[in-house]
Design an enzyme around this catalytic site. Structure first.
Site, PDB file in Angstrom:
ATOM      1  N   ASP A 145       4.697 -24.936  15.569  1.00  0.00           N
ATOM      2  CA  ASP A 145       4.680 -23.481  15.672  1.00  0.00           C
ATOM      3  C   ASP A 145       4.855 -23.032  17.118  1.00  0.00           C
ATOM      4  O   ASP A 145       5.489 -22.004  17.398  1.00  0.00           O
ATOM      5  CB  ASP A 145       3.359 -22.950  15.111  1.00  0.00           C
ATOM      6  N   SER A 175       7.348 -20.649  11.148  1.00  0.00           N
ATOM      7  CA  SER A 175       8.121 -19.940  10.119  1.00  0.00           C
ATOM      8  C   SER A 175       8.464 -18.529  10.576  1.00  0.00           C
ATOM      9  O   SER A 175       7.573 -17.760  10.928  1.00  0.00           O
ATOM     10  CB  SER A 175       7.315 -19.871   8.819  1.00  0.00           C
ATOM     11  N   ARG A 206       0.810  -1.212   0.000  1.00  0.00           N
ATOM     12  CA  ARG A 206       0.000   0.000   0.000  1.00  0.00           C
ATOM     13  C   ARG A 206       0.845   1.265   0.000  1.00  0.00           C
ATOM     14  O   ARG A 206       0.352   2.347  -0.298  1.00  0.00           O
ATOM     15  CB  ARG A 206      -0.942   0.007   1.201  1.00  0.00           C
ATOM     16  N   LYS A 238      -0.573 -20.111  20.102  1.00  0.00           N
ATOM     17  CA  LYS A 238       0.851 -20.337  20.380  1.00  0.00           C
ATOM     18  C   LYS A 238       1.550 -19.028  20.734  1.00  0.00           C
ATOM     19  O   LYS A 238       2.539 -19.035  21.478  1.00  0.00           O
ATOM     20  CB  LYS A 238       1.522 -21.025  19.191  1.00  0.00           C
ATOM     21  N   ALA A 296       9.877 -15.115   9.028  1.00  0.00           N
ATOM     22  CA  ALA A 296       9.974 -14.543   7.691  1.00  0.00           C
ATOM     23  C   ALA A 296      11.424 -14.373   7.247  1.00  0.00           C
ATOM     24  O   ALA A 296      11.768 -14.633   6.085  1.00  0.00           O
ATOM     25  CB  ALA A 296       9.245 -13.197   7.653  1.00  0.00           C
ATOM     26  N   LYS A 328      -2.329 -14.657  11.839  1.00  0.00           N
ATOM     27  CA  LYS A 328      -2.556 -15.510  12.998  1.00  0.00           C
ATOM     28  C   LYS A 328      -3.120 -14.656  14.132  1.00  0.00           C
ATOM     29  O   LYS A 328      -2.634 -13.565  14.395  1.00  0.00           O
ATOM     30  CB  LYS A 328      -1.243 -16.155  13.450  1.00  0.00           C
ATOM     31  N   GLU A 384       1.608 -10.268  18.615  1.00  0.00           N
ATOM     32  CA  GLU A 384       0.238 -10.653  18.321  1.00  0.00           C
ATOM     33  C   GLU A 384      -0.441 -11.295  19.522  1.00  0.00           C
ATOM     34  O   GLU A 384      -1.644 -11.145  19.718  1.00  0.00           O
ATOM     35  CB  GLU A 384       0.219 -11.622  17.138  1.00  0.00           C
ATOM     36  N   THR A 429       7.904 -20.563  18.357  1.00  0.00           N
ATOM     37  CA  THR A 429       7.585 -19.238  18.895  1.00  0.00           C
ATOM     38  C   THR A 429       7.944 -19.111  20.371  1.00  0.00           C
ATOM     39  O   THR A 429       8.271 -18.024  20.846  1.00  0.00           O
ATOM     40  CB  THR A 429       6.088 -18.939  18.679  1.00  0.00           C
TER      41      THR A 429
END
Length: 347
Positions: free
Chosen positions: A261, A155, A38, A208, A157, A122, A297, A265
């Protein structure tokens, strides 16, 4: 000479943050791929340098990856190509509803040309407590009849962008969409597995992060690796209870998007959620941490998850403890003491 790709699908990734960019870069190996952002300045910079200096500095992006700040151009790439197009929504959950609304009417004339829409966010919507698939159901025109699914798994990034090995799961009720996603992304260092359990995959990805904050708090308090292992194990059980109450398959939580995951994390040095927990365990407040620019998050998801758990009648002691520390002024060590004081029960 034009690039040749093994996939018969074209891919548009909407969202030029770290994860969206890393996925678009991976997809460009197999398929004609375009990345939409954007921010025109960021897009112009990527187009010139083939590097996302804001989110993935120092990572060279594929020379075949295209960039655009025009969402219509990105959608045209997947609706007018030679094969069925795949849209990957690489936006955070806070932007999922608006993004679905923005593309819904635009897709109407060419919806039949799409293999489907996949999201990667997520968490749970802070205001409603909805999971991503529920947000998509509310905000994407159902008359389009576009297959949908979630792409998730352990994962970071940065590691994916560097070309390091990663295993992901595409969950969808549509076998065709699962196949299209694997066709577009699987290969080289990227492995993609298929699942029909959308709810289980989404619950694993959401909760998680909360458990990672709890593990970070314990590590910040120097409670030892025994405590961390206990939190991971009981956190996994908590995730499964919540997911099964919503209709998830219990076995999903033993896989990549549950245990995998969670371990990543809760223990990985690149985990923002674990880092937030570490800083809280060392005495900093959540407001102070967030004011410094660190996002997590799990902090946004925790209250929404606890509210929904109460509605479902699901016991979630770790989530409740994290909420107490983050939002109710409970001292981290006191929260741990309360967890240890719970009545013993069968595992």
């Amino acid at each position: 000479m034009a690039a040749t790709h093994k996939s018969g699908h074209s891919v548009a990734v909407l969202g030029a943050g770290a994860w969206g960019c890393a996925l678009a870069n991976a997809a460009s190996v197999n398929a004609p791929a375009v990345l939409w952002g954007r921010d025109p300045a960021l897009v112009a910079s990527m187009r010139t340098t083939h590097e996302n200096t804001r989110y993935l500095p120092g990572i060279a992006l594929s020379p075949t990856l295209r960039f655009t700040e025009h969402i219509d151009e990105a959608l045209a790439h997947v609706t007018r190509g030679p094969g069925p197009g795949l849209i990957i929504l690489g936006v955070p959950i806070a932007g999922l509803r608006a993004t679905c609304a923005a593309i819904s009417d635009r897709l109407a004339p060419q919806a039949a040309h799409l293999a489907g829409i996949v999201w990667t966010c997520k968490g749970m919507e802070a205001e409603t407590g909805l999971l991503p698939h529920e947000i998509v159901q509310e905000s994407l025109n159902p008359l389009l009849q576009i297959p949908t699914g979630v792409l998730s798994g352990p994962s970071f990034a940065l590691e994916v962008a560097r070309g390091l090995p990663v295993a992901l799961t595409i969950a969808s009720l549509s076998p065709a969409l699962r196949h299209a996603t694997i066709d577009a992304l699987h290969g080289g260092a990227v492995r993609v597995y298929a699942s029909p359990d959308v709810i289980g995959v989404e619950v694993g990805g959401a909760l998680k992060n909360i458990m990672a904050i709890a593990c970070g708090i314990a590590d910040g308090l120097a409670l030892g690796t025994n405590a961390r292992a206990a939190l991971i194990t009981r956190g996994l059980a908590e995730m499964a209870r919540f997911g099964e109450a919503l209709g998830a398959q219990g076995g999903t939580f033993a896989g990549l998007t549950g245990l995998g995951d969670l371990v990543l994390t809760a223990t990985g040095d690149l985990s923002r959620n674990r880092l937030v927990g570490l800083e809280i365990g060392r005495g900093r407040s959540l407001d102070d941490i967030l004011a410094g620019g660190l996002t997590a998050e799990g902090a946004r998801c925790a209250r929404a998850a606890l509210r929904r758990a109460h509605t479902l009648g699901v016991d979630m002691p770790i989530t409740e403890a994290v909420c107490g520390v983050l939002f109710s002024g409970v001292a981290p060590r006191e929260a741990v003491t309360r967890l240890l004081a719970r009545v013993a029960r069968s595992e």
